[in-house]
Scaffold this motif. Structure first.
Motif, mmCIF file in Angstrom:
data_model
loop_
_atom_site.group_PDB
_atom_site.id
_atom_site.type_symbol
_atom_site.label_atom_id
_atom_site.label_comp_id
_atom_site.label_asym_id
_atom_site.label_seq_id
_atom_site.Cartn_x
_atom_site.Cartn_y
_atom_site.Cartn_z
ATOM 1 N N ILE A 89 0.849 -1.194 0.000
ATOM 2 C CA ILE A 89 0.000 0.000 0.000
ATOM 3 C C ILE A 89 0.885 1.245 0.000
ATOM 4 N N GLU A 90 0.485 2.208 -0.778
ATOM 5 C CA GLU A 90 1.231 3.477 -0.836
ATOM 6 C C GLU A 90 0.251 4.650 -0.711
ATOM 7 N N HIS A 91 0.570 5.545 0.196
ATOM 8 C CA HIS A 91 -0.258 6.739 0.389
ATOM 9 C C HIS A 91 0.429 7.923 -0.282
ATOM 10 N N ILE A 92 -0.253 8.537 -1.235
ATOM 11 C CA ILE A 92 0.286 9.713 -1.932
ATOM 12 C C ILE A 92 -0.561 10.922 -1.552
ATOM 13 N N THR A 93 0.059 11.881 -0.908
ATOM 14 C CA THR A 93 -0.682 13.085 -0.516
ATOM 15 C C THR A 93 -0.963 13.945 -1.737
ATOM 16 N N LYS A 94 -1.952 14.830 -1.601
ATOM 17 C CA LYS A 94 -2.286 15.707 -2.727
ATOM 18 C C LYS A 94 -1.139 16.662 -3.041
ATOM 19 N N GLU A 95 -0.343 17.029 -2.029
ATOM 20 C CA GLU A 95 0.814 17.895 -2.259
ATOM 21 C C GLU A 95 1.882 17.164 -3.084
ATOM 22 N N LYS A 99 3.217 18.083 -6.899
ATOM 23 C CA LYS A 99 4.627 18.261 -7.245
ATOM 24 C C LYS A 99 5.025 17.351 -8.411
ATOM 25 N N ALA A 100 4.537 16.104 -8.373
ATOM 26 C CA ALA A 100 4.848 15.157 -9.446
ATOM 27 C C ALA A 100 4.270 15.633 -10.772
ATOM 28 N N VAL A 102 3.605 18.799 -11.632
ATOM 29 C CA VAL A 102 4.366 19.977 -12.063
ATOM 30 C C VAL A 102 5.701 19.556 -12.660
ATOM 31 N N LYS A 103 6.350 18.577 -12.025
ATOM 32 C CA LYS A 103 7.639 18.094 -12.507
ATOM 33 C C LYS A 103 7.511 17.435 -13.875
ATOM 34 N N GLU A 104 6.415 16.746 -14.073
ATOM 35 C CA GLU A 104 6.210 16.015 -15.327
ATOM 36 C C GLU A 104 5.793 16.935 -16.465
ATOM 37 N N THR A 105 4.934 17.914 -16.164
ATOM 38 C CA THR A 105 4.387 18.780 -17.226
ATOM 39 C C THR A 105 5.074 20.134 -17.314
ATOM 40 N N GLY A 106 5.706 20.549 -16.218
ATOM 41 C CA GLY A 106 6.339 21.871 -16.203
ATOM 42 C C GLY A 106 5.358 23.003 -15.980
ATOM 43 N N GLU A 107 4.108 22.694 -15.662
ATOM 44 C CA GLU A 107 3.079 23.719 -15.431
ATOM 45 C C GLU A 107 2.607 23.673 -13.981
ATOM 46 N N ASP A 108 2.688 24.813 -13.306
ATOM 47 C CA ASP A 108 2.265 24.889 -11.909
ATOM 48 C C ASP A 108 0.798 25.311 -11.846
ATOM 49 N N PHE A 109 -0.088 24.309 -11.852
ATOM 50 C CA PHE A 109 -1.524 24.606 -11.872
ATOM 51 C C PHE A 109 -2.023 25.130 -10.517
ATOM 52 N N VAL A 110 -1.253 24.848 -9.453
ATOM 53 C CA VAL A 110 -1.668 25.320 -8.127
ATOM 54 C C VAL A 110 -1.622 26.845 -8.063
ATOM 55 N N ASP A 111 -0.508 27.423 -8.597
ATOM 56 C CA ASP A 111 -0.407 28.886 -8.629
ATOM 57 C C ASP A 111 -1.482 29.484 -9.529
ATOM 58 N N PHE A 112 -1.760 28.787 -10.629
ATOM 59 C CA PHE A 112 -2.738 29.308 -11.588
ATOM 60 C C PHE A 112 -4.158 29.297 -10.995
ATOM 61 N N LEU A 113 -4.502 28.175 -10.291
ATOM 62 C CA LEU A 113 -5.854 28.048 -9.740
ATOM 63 C C LEU A 113 -5.989 28.674 -8.353
ATOM 64 N N GLY A 114 -4.863 28.815 -7.695
ATOM 65 C CA GLY A 114 -4.894 29.341 -6.333
ATOM 66 C C GLY A 114 -5.262 28.298 -5.298
ATOM 67 N N ASN A 116 -5.178 23.650 -4.613
ATOM 68 C CA ASN A 116 -4.824 22.316 -5.096
ATOM 69 C C ASN A 116 -6.090 21.456 -5.158
ATOM 70 N N PRO A 117 -6.584 21.188 -6.365
ATOM 71 C CA PRO A 117 -7.844 20.439 -6.497
ATOM 72 C C PRO A 117 -7.675 18.922 -6.346
ATOM 73 N N LEU A 118 -6.442 18.452 -6.234
ATOM 74 C CA LEU A 118 -6.203 17.007 -6.153
ATOM 75 C C LEU A 118 -6.601 16.458 -4.783
ATOM 76 N N ARG A 119 -6.714 15.155 -4.696
ATOM 77 C CA ARG A 119 -7.079 14.484 -3.447
ATOM 78 C C ARG A 119 -5.958 13.539 -3.022
ATOM 79 N N ASP A 120 -5.900 13.273 -1.736
ATOM 80 C CA ASP A 120 -5.017 12.217 -1.263
ATOM 81 C C ASP A 120 -5.502 10.902 -1.866
ATOM 82 N N VAL A 121 -4.547 10.048 -2.210
ATOM 83 C CA VAL A 121 -4.908 8.759 -2.803
ATOM 84 C C VAL A 121 -4.086 7.657 -2.152
#
Length: 297
Positions: A89-95, A99-100, A102-114, A116-121
């Motif tokens: 089992i692996e717990h991945i936080t929304k933070e 980060k993953a 942003v690193k993969e796409t090069g786009e910081d959507f958190v700054d753009f949206l203000g 973080n719409p993601l969920r812990d998984v």
């Protein structure tokens, strides 16, 4: 010297050494190769199945204790793969997910949206024994009833494809295994029969002077057992050399083969060589002992 050499050729129980051992070794080597193929395919399939995952998305604003509780509940389930007693089992936080991304796409959507719409998984690896379509559907429903779980997803088409291919491969390998085993037994049996053909008149001569059946069989069966075991050891040695050669060419191939499986395969090869050699010789001697003089010619 010539007379002594001639006598040795006609000694009771003796028959061509090189041709018999070579033929039996070749048959056992081919059987061993197919055994390695079966084990590699089985272990590779198991490895693929062990990496089938479910993503358990959690509700937002859950406390750390609530997330730990959900993780413990999932860890206790039989359908979660265990390795060395540890639930996969692996717990991945929304933070961390942000980060993953942003690193993969090069786009910081958190700054753009203000925000973080993601969920812990929580990612769980499903045990291969629970990967039937009906089981996965029930597991999905069960997890979604856990308090704090928002949604459960998995790639359904991929799992169905893996299960379908596993069934096809299993049927094909079982069919080929049965056919190959029959071919190996027939090949070894015919090789020994041909080798004993030159001894048929010597067997009749021994019967005429009053030798018992057990006395006549004993040297043939002893030699057949030795030849069978020797051929088995040679086949195992060739397979060992082949495996080390392949390992140098394809790094990590040995990781797909477990030591205990290799020992079982080696034991099976030795056993087949010994038993088939012994039984084929017994049957051939029995056949020649029952033949009439005309039939021997």
């Amino acid at each position: 010297m010539a007379k002594e050499k001639k006598y040795r050729k006609k000694k009771l129980g003796s028959y061509p050494f090189a041709s018999v051992v070579f033929s039996i070794t070749l048959a056992l080597f081919v059987m061993g190769l197919f055994g390695l193929l079966i084990m590699t395919t089985k272990n590779l399939t198991r490895l693929i199945q062990e990496n089938v995952e479910m993503q358990v998305f959690l509700h937002k604003n859950l406390s750390e204790n609530e997330i730990v509780k959900i993780t413990k509940i999932l860890s206790s389930k039989d359908y979660v793969t265990k390795k060395a007693g540890m639930a996969q089992i692996e717990h991945i936080t929304k933070e961390a997910a942000a980060k993953a991304f942003v690193k993969e796409t090069g786009e910081d959507f958190v700054d753009f949206l203000g925000d973080n719409p993601l969920r812990d998984v929580i990612i769980i690896k499903v045990d291969p024994d629970f990967q039937a379509a009906a089981n996965l559907s029930e597991i999905k429903k069960e997890i979604e009833f856990i308090r704090g779980v928002y949604e459960v997803t998995y790639i359904e088409n991929l799992v169905q494809s893996i299960n379908a291919n596993v069934k096809k491969i299993s049927f094909v390998l079982i069919g080929f295994s049965v056919i190959l085993l029959i071919v190996v037994v027939i090949l070894i049996n015919n090789t020994i029969k041909l080798a004993l053909f030159s001894q048929r008149f010597l067997i009749r001569s021994m019967q005429l002077v009053g030798a018992t059946s057990s006395f006549i069989r004993k040297p043939f069966l002893s030699r057949a057992s030795i030849f069978g075991l020797l051929s088995g050891f040679l086949a195992v040695g060739l397979l060992w050399a082949l495996l080390h050669f392949v390992e140098r060419q394809v790094e990590g191939i040995m990781d797909l083969l477990k030591p205990e499986q290799l020992l079982v395969l080696a034991g099976a090869i030795l056993m087949v060589g010994l038993l088939v050699g012994f039984m084929s010789t017994f049957a051939a001697i029995k056949k020649y002992m029952k033949m009439s003089l005309d039939e021997l010619y």
